[in-house]
Write a protein that holds these residues in place. Structure first.
Motif, PDB file in Angstrom:
ATOM      1  N   GLY A   1     -24.046  17.708   7.647  1.00 11.32           N
ATOM      2  CA  GLY A   1     -23.121  18.730   8.161  1.00 11.32           C
ATOM      3  C   GLY A   1     -23.381  19.080   9.614  1.00 11.32           C
ATOM      4  O   GLY A   1     -23.090  20.188  10.056  1.00 11.32           O
ATOM      5  N   CYS A   2     -23.916  18.127  10.403  1.00 10.14           N
ATOM      6  CA  CYS A   2     -24.283  18.421  11.797  1.00 10.14           C
ATOM      7  C   CYS A   2     -23.074  18.469  12.730  1.00 10.14           C
ATOM      8  O   CYS A   2     -23.186  18.937  13.853  1.00 10.14           O
ATOM      9  CB  CYS A   2     -25.289  17.392  12.311  1.00 10.14           C
ATOM     10  SG  CYS A   2     -24.569  15.756  12.631  1.00 10.14           S
ATOM     11  N   ARG A   3     -21.933  17.976  12.285  1.00 13.82           N
ATOM     12  CA  ARG A   3     -20.665  18.003  13.028  1.00 13.82           C
ATOM     13  C   ARG A   3     -20.665  17.128  14.278  1.00 13.82           C
ATOM     14  O   ARG A   3     -19.775  17.251  15.128  1.00 13.82           O
ATOM     15  CB  ARG A   3     -20.302  19.447  13.419  1.00 13.82           C
ATOM     16  CG  ARG A   3     -20.217  20.398  12.254  1.00 13.82           C
ATOM     17  CD  ARG A   3     -20.093  21.835  12.714  1.00 13.82           C
ATOM     18  NE  ARG A   3     -18.760  22.128  13.230  1.00 13.82           N
ATOM     19  CZ  ARG A   3     -17.785  22.662  12.512  1.00 13.82           C
ATOM     20  NH1 ARG A   3     -18.000  22.975  11.268  1.00 13.82           N
ATOM     21  NH2 ARG A   3     -16.609  22.874  13.045  1.00 13.82           N
ATOM     22  N   ARG A   4     -21.654  16.262  14.405  1.00 16.28           N
ATOM     23  CA  ARG A   4     -21.712  15.394  15.575  1.00 16.28           C
ATOM     24  C   ARG A   4     -20.477  14.494  15.640  1.00 16.28           C
ATOM     25  O   ARG A   4     -19.909  14.254  16.706  1.00 16.28           O
ATOM     26  CB  ARG A   4     -22.983  14.550  15.472  1.00 16.28           C
ATOM     27  CG  ARG A   4     -23.401  13.876  16.736  1.00 16.28           C
ATOM     28  CD  ARG A   4     -24.775  13.222  16.506  1.00 16.28           C
ATOM     29  NE  ARG A   4     -24.874  11.967  17.223  1.00 16.28           N
ATOM     30  CZ  ARG A   4     -25.260  11.887  18.492  1.00 16.28           C
ATOM     31  NH1 ARG A   4     -25.588  12.952  19.155  1.00 16.28           N
ATOM     32  NH2 ARG A   4     -25.299  10.710  19.097  1.00 16.28           N
ATOM     33  N   CYS A   5     -20.051  14.009  14.470  1.00 17.68           N
ATOM     34  CA  CYS A   5     -18.897  13.109  14.430  1.00 17.68           C
ATOM     35  C   CYS A   5     -17.620  13.807  14.905  1.00 17.68           C
ATOM     36  O   CYS A   5     -16.687  13.161  15.377  1.00 17.68           O
ATOM     37  CB  CYS A   5     -18.700  12.549  13.018  1.00 17.68           C
ATOM     38  SG  CYS A   5     -18.624  13.819  11.739  1.00 17.68           S
ATOM     39  N   LEU A   6     -17.577  15.144  14.799  1.00 15.24           N
ATOM     40  CA  LEU A   6     -16.373  15.870  15.197  1.00 15.24           C
ATOM     41  C   LEU A   6     -16.158  15.872  16.707  1.00 15.24           C
ATOM     42  O   LEU A   6     -15.099  16.231  17.187  1.00 15.24           O
ATOM     43  CB  LEU A   6     -16.428  17.318  14.710  1.00 15.24           C
ATOM     44  CG  LEU A   6     -16.371  17.565  13.207  1.00 15.24           C
ATOM     45  CD1 LEU A   6     -16.143  19.044  12.940  1.00 15.24           C
ATOM     46  CD2 LEU A   6     -15.276  16.746  12.532  1.00 15.24           C
ATOM     47  N   ARG A   7     -17.203  15.481  17.457  1.00 14.98           N
ATOM     48  CA  ARG A   7     -17.078  15.467  18.919  1.00 14.98           C
ATOM     49  C   ARG A   7     -16.034  14.469  19.389  1.00 14.98           C
ATOM     50  O   ARG A   7     -15.593  14.500  20.530  1.00 14.98           O
ATOM     51  CB  ARG A   7     -18.415  15.097  19.564  1.00 14.98           C
ATOM     52  CG  ARG A   7     -19.487  16.148  19.347  1.00 14.98           C
ATOM     53  CD  ARG A   7     -20.763  15.699  20.016  1.00 14.98           C
ATOM     54  NE  ARG A   7     -21.889  16.517  19.580  1.00 14.98           N
ATOM     55  CZ  ARG A   7     -23.153  16.224  19.850  1.00 14.98           C
ATOM     56  NH1 ARG A   7     -23.443  15.141  20.564  1.00 14.98           N
ATOM     57  NH2 ARG A   7     -24.113  16.995  19.426  1.00 14.98           N
ATOM     58  N   LEU A   8     -15.672  13.547  18.519  1.00 19.39           N
ATOM     59  CA  LEU A   8     -14.670  12.544  18.883  1.00 19.39           C
ATOM     60  C   LEU A   8     -13.251  13.111  18.828  1.00 19.39           C
ATOM     61  O   LEU A   8     -12.322  12.541  19.384  1.00 19.39           O
ATOM     62  CB  LEU A   8     -14.760  11.343  17.939  1.00 19.39           C
ATOM     63  CG  LEU A   8     -15.992  10.462  18.104  1.00 19.39           C
ATOM     64  CD1 LEU A   8     -16.156   9.561  16.895  1.00 19.39           C
ATOM     65  CD2 LEU A   8     -15.898   9.640  19.381  1.00 19.39           C
ATOM     66  N   GLY A   9     -13.076  14.234  18.112  1.00 22.77           N
ATOM     67  CA  GLY A   9     -11.734  14.805  17.974  1.00 22.77           C
ATOM     68  C   GLY A   9     -10.789  13.886  17.233  1.00 22.77           C
ATOM     69  O   GLY A   9      -9.602  13.813  17.550  1.00 22.77           O
ATOM     70  N   CYS A  10     -11.297  13.177  16.236  1.00 20.67           N
ATOM     71  CA  CYS A  10     -10.445  12.257  15.481  1.00 20.67           C
ATOM     72  C   CYS A  10      -9.688  13.038  14.400  1.00 20.67           C
ATOM     73  O   CYS A  10     -10.309  13.744  13.604  1.00 20.67           O
ATOM     74  CB  CYS A  10     -11.293  11.170  14.830  1.00 20.67           C
ATOM     75  SG  CYS A  10     -10.325  10.077  13.778  1.00 20.67           S
TER      76      CYS A  10
END
Lengths: 191, 603
Positions: free
Chosen positions: B555-564
């Protein structure tokens, strides 16, 4: 007498094509027709609204707020966004589907939880369906728009052939059967 | 209807194409740009017309000038900002005149649905001394194109046909002739008329001015200008799609509907004005008509009440004028056909839904890396401009097509001589698309090499003109007419202008992209990185998708930095919408615990 339909959805859901099929069906039914579409940048996952108007004489391609007889909401938030176009007592056909926009995904804004309730409250009649499920059942997940049109068709007096001919003209031949089924399932859901 | 006539629901753009075809157009050129793009896409389906995507609007108009001089009726189409690019030939063309007719169709975008500004192109007619026609729907657009060709030939002038988004992209029933007239004009040499050395141009300018006087008389008898007398208290002057809004909002008002807009038919305007104490002018954007009417000394109310920015609609027209009209005339609301207020929440209180880069968009990877490296990024016009939005936030400045290169050069020079901005030295990159590089970027690159600027230019080569709907361009190897052709070799072109370091990266490969950037940015020479991957929307083959292993996801949300848009949080865990996932793997590359795993697409 002018009949006005607002089709509100998200880029990629196919409401531009639906608007075209609806407009052509209205033309086949013998009316003067006007539509308004959205192209270009706005289509990339953004909020997309189309408008279709028909009657004996139609002027503006844009429907005044509070005038639309029908609101076709392809997505709940988008339905809510364009609800102000619906006239008091107008009919809403709502796809019970939520797609979070980027500001909601990022936690900068909250998705309105009672979207469906607000649409129901503001409309004279509200048909709610799960268009994606019905479309898949009909054989094409992409036929969401055709399900919506099928539901709308219950309230209109277009001859059956006007709808079928328009679908035939605008849908690729291999998807036609699934779309005709999707149209029928939309009708049943609304009827 | 005569035989060969058809009746169909056409957009304004399709109607323009049909009108040009019926008028016997033989050459048509354009650079794609919303809301004008479909004009050429429609015309190229019809037989006997040479259609091309030109590399930019200036070339398109130059091709058009040659074609009309050569005796072919010619249509040139572009969006409003395209006419800025074509302004150089546009301003001198009226001096030399035409042979066969030339109609330039320009599509304005009030409200900026898909544009960087909302300039009012009508001024280009006045500035160049060219007649201006403005249709209010598809049927009128169809008729005006034919009339415009005749006008062009009769007065030996180009004609400007101005559309707006709501004319280009609205559909109405059009009755059209599905037959092409054959038009062919003989070519004759006439250097005094067509070679604008100063001595010749001095002869031609007075010709242009005399022509404008004759055109003003033509406007007085044009069938496109008409008076509709209804109310004897409210008189409105309008043109274009605003006519429709006026009829909707004030059904009882008298209307002077202008279609032949420039030169203004002064006698008609004065006659109409004589019936009313004051005229109301309804027009989008600038007070173009209003100023012309005021110059006649008429009492006119327009932009004092009606917004000068953005798009109008029937509600806005009604609400802007109702009060002043009631004060002026005593009529309740001035006769506004006011709709009953709806019981809906204000749409402005709802979360917005801005357009986003698609799942799998190759631009996302590149701009994510640029943003991470904290570079100063100039850019231009394309889908990639969307990467200015959070979370990627990868662009510093952008104005027009091709400008990413020149602006990068300027930024680099400014930083090079600066104390306060020294930390930005060696951090500037310019970005632009494959199509826009050809459109207006290559000259900037030549500048950069010529003046020995150490800077990196990134060409976002997605093998198409994506934003306007996948048009071909000189780099794709295919013409508008569907023929195979030489595909411009971007690497060879960059090397040919003198760029020594030219390399290609795959923007889906975040590590490889970052490595290339670290090696080039801040080096002592001009370099080009071509970020190459075809637009994901053009892909038709099946592909894997990614799925989150909930056990592994922290749940670190790192992947959300891509704004996909295919990747969201569900509770404390990331979740992939497999129906949207394009399988680009960028989220998996960012995921430290390795929770994002490739699976076969079940759909």
């Amino acid at each position: 007498m002018v009949t006005d339909v607002v089709l509100a959805g998200v880029g990629g859901q196919g409401n531009v094509l639906s608007a075209r099929i609806l407009a052509e069906a209205a033309m086949r039914a013998g009316y003067r027709v006007k539509t308004s579409e959205v192209h270009g940048m706005a289509q990339r996952g953004g909020s997309v609204v189309c408008m279709v108007r028909w009657g004996e004489e139609v002027y503006s391609p844009l429907i005044p707020r509070g005038r639309a007889d029908f609101l076709l909401a392809y997505e709940l938030l988008e339905g809510l966004r364009f609800l102000e176009y619906l006239r008091p007592g107008g009919t809403a056909v709502v796809n019970d589907y939520r797609l979070d926009p980027l500001p909601v995904l990022r936690g900068d804004a909250a998705y309105p939880e009672d979207a469906l309730g607000l649409i129901r409250e503001a409309s004279g009649k509200c048909v709610v369906l799960r268009a994606r499920d019905l479309a898949e059942e009909a054989g094409s997940a992409r036929a969401v728009g055709t399900v919506m049109l099928g539901a709308l068709s219950v309230f209109l007096q277009f001859p059956r052939t006007a709808w079928e001919d328009s679908l035939r003209q605008r849908v690729p031949p291999r998807a036609l059967e699934a779309n005709l089924r999707a149209f029928e399932m939309g009708r049943k859901a609304a009827g | 209807m005569r035989s060969g006539d058809k009746r169909e629901l056409l957009s304004g753009n399709e109607a323009v194409a049909r009108g040009a075809y019926a008028a016997g157009v033989r050459v048509a050129c354009a650079y794609p740009g919303t809301p004008s793009t479909e004009i050429l896409e429609e015309l190229t389906k019809l037989p006997g017309v040479y259609c091309e995507w030109s590399p930019n609007e200036k070339v398109a108009l130059e091709v058009g000038i040659g074609a009309c001089l050569g005796g072919a009726r010619t249509l040139v189409a572009m969006k409003h900002v395209g006419l800025n690019v074509a302004a150089d030939p546009w301003m001198t063309l009226p001096y030399i005149g035409v042979n066969a007719g030339l109609v330039l169709v320009v599509a304005d975008d009030p409200g900026m649905h898909s544009s960087q500004n909302e300039q009012d192109s009508r001024y280009y007619a006045r500035m160049a001394g060219v007649p201006l026609l403005e249709p209010s729907d598809s049927m009128e657009a169809y008729r005006m194109v034919g009339a415009a060709f005749e006008l062009s030939e009769r007065y030996d002038t180009p004609v400007l046909l101005r559309l707006e988004t709501r004319v280009s992209h609205s559909r109405t029933v059009v009755e059209y002739e599905d037959q092409r007239r054959e038009v062919d004009f003989p070519y004759e040499k006439d250097a005094v008329k067509r070679v604008m050395i100063p001595g010749h141009a001095r002869l031609r300018h007075p010709v242009l001015l005399r022509r404008l006087e004759e055109l003003a008389r033509e406007a007085e008898i044009s069938p496109f200008n008409r008076v509709e007398m209804r109310s004897d208290r409210v008189g409105i002057v309008t043109s274009g799609v605003c006519y429709q809004y006026v009829r909707e909002a004030f059904p009882e008002a008298s209307v002077l509907k202008l279609g032949f807009v420039y030169p203004l038919p002064e006698r008609i305007a004065r006659d109409f004005a004589s019936h009313f104490r004051r005229l109301y002018v309804v027009e989008e954007l600038e007070p173009f008509l209003e100023e012309a009417l005021k110059a006649l000394g008429l009492d006119v109310m327009g932009k004092a009440r009606i917004p000068r920015e953005g798009e109008l609609d029937p509600d806005l027209v009604g609400s802007s004028l109702a009060e002043i009209m009631e004060m002026d005339t005593g009529l309740q609301d001035g006769g506004w056909n006011r709709p009953e207020a709806a019981r809906a929440p204000r749409s402005s209180t709802l979360p917005s839904r801005p357009p986003v880069m698609c799942p799998g968009c190759p631009h996302r990877g590149l701009f994510y890396v640029l943003s991470r490296m904290k570079l100063v990024v100039s850019s231009d016009i394309g889908c990639y401009t969307l990467s200015v939005l959070p979370p990627v936030s990868g662009i510093d400045c952008q104005v027009c097509m091709g400008a990413g290169v020149g602006m990068a050069l300027g930024l680099e020079r400014a930083f090079a001589g600066s104390e306060v901005n020294a930390s930005y030295r060696g951090k500037v990159v310019g970005t632009l698309g494959d199509s826009t590089f050809i459109h207006g970027g290559i000259t900037g690159l030549i500048d950069m090499v010529y003046n020995r600027i150490p800077c990196t230019i990134i060409i976002l080569d997605n093998r198409t003109t994506a934003m306007t709907g996948f048009q071909d361009h000189p780099g794709t190897g295919k013409t508008l007419m569907g023929e195979k052709t030489h595909a411009l070799d971007l690497e060879a072109l960059c090397r040919a202008v003198g760029v020594e370091s030219v390399r290609v990266v795959d923007p889906w490969d975040l590590e490889g992209t970052e490595k290339a950037l670290r090696e080039e940015v801040g080096s002592d020479h001009t370099s080009v990185i071509i970020s190459r991957r075809p637009c994901t929307l053009m892909r038709r083959s099946p592909h894997p998708v990614y799925r989150v292993d909930e056990e592994e996801c922290t749940g670190c949300r790192r992947c959300l930095r891509l704004g996909c848009p295919a990747l969201v949080m569900r509770g404390e865990k990331a979740w992939v919408d497999e129906g949207l996932c394009a399988g680009c793997s960028m989220c998996a590359q960012l995921c430290r615990p390795g929770a994002l795993r490739e699976v076969e697409d079940g759909d």
